[in-house]
Structures are given as structure tokens and as C-alpha cells.
Design a protein around this motif. Structure first.
Motif, PDB file in Angstrom:
ATOM      1  N   ALA A  53       0.843  -1.603  -0.004  1.00  0.00           N
ATOM      2  CA  ALA A  53      -0.107  -0.063   0.044  1.00  0.00           C
ATOM      3  C   ALA A  53       0.983   1.744   0.510  1.00  0.00           C
ATOM      4  CB  ALA A  53      -0.795   0.407   1.375  1.00  0.00           C
ATOM      5  N   GLY A  54       2.100   1.026   0.794  1.00  0.00           N
ATOM      6  CA  GLY A  54       2.758   2.485   1.400  1.00  0.00           C
ATOM      7  C   GLY A  54       3.417   2.582  -0.171  1.00  0.00           C
ATOM      8  N   LEU A  55       3.604   1.725  -0.583  1.00  0.00           N
ATOM      9  CA  LEU A  55       5.106   1.513  -2.182  1.00  0.00           C
ATOM     10  C   LEU A  55       3.452   2.162  -3.633  1.00  0.00           C
ATOM     11  CD1 LEU A  55       6.911  -1.851  -2.286  1.00  0.00           C
ATOM     12  CD2 LEU A  55       7.962   0.898  -2.060  1.00  0.00           C
ATOM     13  N   ALA A  56       2.151   2.017  -2.956  1.00  0.00           N
ATOM     14  CA  ALA A  56       1.088   2.049  -4.199  1.00  0.00           C
ATOM     15  C   ALA A  56       1.261   3.420  -4.321  1.00  0.00           C
ATOM     16  CB  ALA A  56      -0.063   1.099  -4.435  1.00  0.00           C
ATOM     17  N   ARG A  57       1.356   3.875  -2.545  1.00  0.00           N
ATOM     18  CA  ARG A  57       0.633   5.872  -2.690  1.00  0.00           C
ATOM     19  C   ARG A  57       2.007   6.627  -3.212  1.00  0.00           C
ATOM     20  NH1 ARG A  57      -1.048   3.545   2.045  1.00  0.00           N
ATOM     21  NH2 ARG A  57       1.203   4.252   3.730  1.00  0.00           N
ATOM     22  N   TRP A  58       2.669   5.822  -3.078  1.00  0.00           N
ATOM     23  CA  TRP A  58       4.424   6.871  -3.773  1.00  0.00           C
ATOM     24  C   TRP A  58       4.341   6.707  -5.442  1.00  0.00           C
ATOM     25  CZ3 TRP A  58       7.284   9.851  -1.719  1.00  0.00           C
ATOM     26  CH2 TRP A  58       8.089   9.849  -0.449  1.00  0.00           C
ATOM     27  N   ASP A  59       3.727   5.174  -6.386  1.00  0.00           N
ATOM     28  CA  ASP A  59       3.869   5.705  -7.572  1.00  0.00           C
ATOM     29  C   ASP A  59       2.712   6.100  -7.866  1.00  0.00           C
ATOM     30  OD1 ASP A  59       6.464   4.944  -7.191  1.00  0.00           O
ATOM     31  OD2 ASP A  59       6.627   3.183  -9.007  1.00  0.00           O
ATOM     32  N   GLN A  60       2.247   6.110  -7.054  1.00  0.00           N
ATOM     33  CA  GLN A  60      -0.114   6.435  -7.378  1.00  0.00           C
ATOM     34  C   GLN A  60      -0.448   5.446  -8.261  1.00  0.00           C
ATOM     35  OE1 GLN A  60       0.844  10.717  -8.965  1.00  0.00           O
ATOM     36  NE2 GLN A  60       1.098  11.532  -6.577  1.00  0.00           N
ATOM     37  N   VAL A  61      -0.541   4.710  -8.272  1.00  0.00           N
ATOM     38  CA  VAL A  61      -0.703   3.171  -8.645  1.00  0.00           C
ATOM     39  C   VAL A  61      -2.270   2.261  -7.340  1.00  0.00           C
ATOM     40  CG1 VAL A  61       0.595   3.258 -10.260  1.00  0.00           C
ATOM     41  CG2 VAL A  61       1.121   1.691  -8.192  1.00  0.00           C
ATOM     42  N   THR A  62      -2.587   1.898  -8.014  1.00  0.00           N
ATOM     43  CA  THR A  62      -3.833   1.014  -7.292  1.00  0.00           C
ATOM     44  C   THR A  62      -2.790  -0.718  -6.579  1.00  0.00           C
ATOM     45  OG1 THR A  62      -4.366  -1.022  -8.234  1.00  0.00           O
ATOM     46  CG2 THR A  62      -5.693   1.405  -8.642  1.00  0.00           C
TER      47      THR A  62
END
Length: 144
Positions: A53-62
């Protein structure tokens, strides 16, 4: 008002220059990692372990999209999962030694390519200007 005009023109020039460097570097890469995979390796290297979830937020993906990227990196042995000590339902992802080597190889190749272009096409004075401007560009990036 003159300062605002200069800031706008400088911002536009900087955006164009950085975009062109990124595009050329991305197009000249010889490794077989996707941009998303490289981004995850870089993020884990800079920020330490994180969850999907944290990585997804950083890269602005689901999270689903990030899950596919993480699975590909895990399958290649570049990242590993460990239970999150703060939340037993989650896993933290971190780089493996192979992931660190892969990331450093990518960065070293990019640095070598830029250094060759600097030596070949710019004067020592121009190289010094870029060297002196680099920390300022990094500072601008922190505020974006």
C-alpha cells in the motif's frame, strides 16, 4: 513581477531539461526491468522497507497494480517479504542483496552514460555549473 516571470521561465526550462534527460535515459537502458520495477527498487533503497500500500501511494498506482510489480520483483529475487512487526496482517518488502546489486548496476550505468556525455560535449566550466546546480535542483524536488 520580474521575479515571477523569471521563476516561470526557469521552471519551464528545468521541466523540459529534466524530462528530456529522463526520457533519454529510460530509452537507452539495457536492463530488462520495467520503469515501475526500477521505481520500487529505488524507493525501497531510499526509504527502507515498506508495504504494498505504501509503495502504491508513492507511485500513485493501485495496490493491485503494485502487487503485480512486487510479484515480478520477488520472482527474480530482487525483493523479499517479512512480517510487519507493527501489524501481523501485513508484510514489509525490502531489497535482497541481488536487488541492491541490480539497482546499483542500473545507477552506475546511468552515471557512466551521463559522465561520458559531459566529458565529450561540455567544457570543464559547463560541467562545474551543472555540478554546482545539482544540489539546488534536488532542493527544488523536495518541495514538489
Amino acid at each position: 513581477m520580474a521575479d515571477e516571470i523569471d521563476a516561470e521561465k526557469t521552471a519551464a526550462a528545468l521541466r523540459r531539461a529534466v524530462s528530456q534527460v529522463k526520457r533519454r535515459m529510460r530509452n537507452s537502458r539495457t536492463d530488462d526491468l520495467s520503469a515501475a520495477e526500477s521505481s520500487v527498487l529505488s524507493r525501497l533503497d531510499r526509504n527502507g522497507p515498506d508495504n504494498i500500500a505504501g509503495l502504491a501511494r508513492w507511485d500513485q498506482v493501485t495496490p493491485q497494480t503494485m502487487g503485480a510489480t512486487v510479484a515480478a520483483l520477488e520472482a527474480r529475487g530482487f525483493i523479499e517479504r517479512r512480517p510487519d512487526p507493527a501489524d501481523g496482517r501485513r508484510f514489509l518488502l525490502s531489497l535482497t542483496p541481488a536487488g541492491v546489486r541490480q539497482l546499483h548496476d542500473i545507477r552506475d550505468a546511468a552515471t557512466d552514460k551521463i559522465a561520458a556525455a559531459l566529458r565529450e560535449h561540455l567544457s570543464p566550466e559547463e560541467i562545474r555549473l551543472i555540478r554546482d546546480a545539482a544540489p539546488l535542483i534536488e532542493r527544488v524536488a523536495q518541495y514538489l
